[in-house]
Design a protein around this motif. Structure first.
Motif, PDB file in Angstrom:
ATOM      1  N   LEU A 141       0.838  -1.199   0.000  1.00 54.12           N
ATOM      2  CA  LEU A 141       0.000   0.000   0.000  1.00 54.12           C
ATOM      3  C   LEU A 141       0.873   1.248   0.000  1.00 54.12           C
ATOM      4  O   LEU A 141       0.602   2.204  -0.729  1.00 54.12           O
ATOM      5  N   LYS A 142       1.938   1.239   0.773  1.00 58.46           N
ATOM      6  CA  LYS A 142       2.850   2.388   0.811  1.00 58.46           C
ATOM      7  C   LYS A 142       3.465   2.618  -0.571  1.00 58.46           C
ATOM      8  O   LYS A 142       3.559   3.757  -1.038  1.00 58.46           O
ATOM      9  N   GLN A 143       3.864   1.550  -1.237  1.00 61.48           N
ATOM     10  CA  GLN A 143       4.415   1.672  -2.590  1.00 61.48           C
ATOM     11  C   GLN A 143       3.372   2.248  -3.548  1.00 61.48           C
ATOM     12  O   GLN A 143       3.693   3.107  -4.386  1.00 61.48           O
ATOM     13  N   ALA A 144       2.144   1.795  -3.419  1.00 57.95           N
ATOM     14  CA  ALA A 144       1.059   2.281  -4.276  1.00 57.95           C
ATOM     15  C   ALA A 144       0.840   3.772  -4.061  1.00 57.95           C
ATOM     16  O   ALA A 144       0.730   4.551  -5.029  1.00 57.95           O
ATOM     17  N   LEU A 145       0.780   4.181  -2.806  1.00 54.46           N
ATOM     18  CA  LEU A 145       0.527   5.597  -2.508  1.00 54.46           C
ATOM     19  C   LEU A 145       1.687   6.498  -2.943  1.00 54.46           C
ATOM     20  O   LEU A 145       1.473   7.587  -3.454  1.00 54.46           O
ATOM     21  N   THR A 146       2.897   6.000  -2.765  1.00 56.17           N
ATOM     22  CA  THR A 146       4.075   6.752  -3.219  1.00 56.17           C
ATOM     23  C   THR A 146       4.036   6.913  -4.735  1.00 56.17           C
ATOM     24  O   THR A 146       4.322   7.992  -5.260  1.00 56.17           O
ATOM     25  N   THR A 147       3.652   5.860  -5.428  1.00 61.47           N
ATOM     26  CA  THR A 147       3.551   5.911  -6.896  1.00 61.47           C
ATOM     27  C   THR A 147       2.462   6.892  -7.318  1.00 61.47           C
ATOM     28  O   THR A 147       2.647   7.656  -8.269  1.00 61.47           O
ATOM     29  N   MET A 148       1.351   6.897  -6.618  1.00 64.54           N
ATOM     30  CA  MET A 148       0.262   7.811  -6.949  1.00 64.54           C
ATOM     31  C   MET A 148       0.651   9.267  -6.730  1.00 64.54           C
ATOM     32  O   MET A 148       0.207  10.152  -7.458  1.00 64.54           O
ATOM     33  N   GLU A 149       1.503   9.505  -5.739  1.00 65.35           N
ATOM     34  CA  GLU A 149       1.906  10.874  -5.417  1.00 65.35           C
ATOM     35  C   GLU A 149       2.846  11.480  -6.441  1.00 65.35           C
ATOM     36  O   GLU A 149       2.862  12.683  -6.628  1.00 65.35           O
ATOM     37  N   LYS A 150       3.645  10.634  -7.117  1.00 64.55           N
ATOM     38  CA  LYS A 150       4.681  11.204  -8.001  1.00 64.55           C
ATOM     39  C   LYS A 150       4.180  11.775  -9.281  1.00 64.55           C
ATOM     40  O   LYS A 150       3.126  11.759  -9.721  1.00 64.55           O
TER      41      LYS A 150
END
Length: 150
Positions: A141-150
């Motif tokens: 989930l953290k990876q997903a959210l980081t990807t969404m933020e970039k």
């Protein structure tokens, strides 16, 4: 008009998760589930915003979190709430799912953007904190959210 009452009620539950509480309610958790499902469904229409690799990372994180919420958080809470009565818990889950469908339709009508709003990422992070996701679920989930933020 009854549909709009349900949607309004669900929106209230969603925004109530912004308030810090000692114990997260089943309604707050289900609001999180609806939000994550909505964001995940919007991912398919965001062709220009994310590469196929980014979409895969986001899907993996969001779907893992959905599975965690449904099976490890909501189902046990409903069973506990109804004293182990499986039939009553299933009935309530069916009601939540119907409300979730309406809530997602409501969000879809209001937010047709192809790129995810930062508010969604923040709300999902708050959900994760409240539901205390851990291990692989939290990592993906953290990876997903980081990807969404970039």
């Amino acid at each position: 008009m009854n549909t709009y009452k349900h949607i309004a009620l669900f929106v209230i539950f969603f925004f109530s998760m912004m308030n810090a509480t000692a114990k997260t309610s089943i309604n707050e958790i289900h609001s999180c589930l609806a939000l994550v499902d909505f964001v995940n469904s919007k991912l398919e229409s965001s062709e220009s915003a994310y590469s196929p690799e980014d979409k895969e990372i986001i899907h993996k994180g969001l779907l893992g979190y959905v599975h965690y919420l449904e099976n490890d958080v909501i189902d046990p809470k409903l069973l506990k709430l109804y004293g182990g009565n499986v039939a009553q818990a299933k009935l309530m889950k069916k009601l939540f799912n119907r409300q979730q469908t309406r809530f997602i339709e409501y969000l879809d009508e209001r937010h047709a953007d192809r790129k995810f709003a930062t508010d969604y990422v923040i709300a999902i992070k708050e959900c994760s904190t409240k539901t205390r996701s851990q291990g692989d679920v939290a990592s993906y989930l953290k990876q997903a959210l980081t990807t969404m933020e970039k």
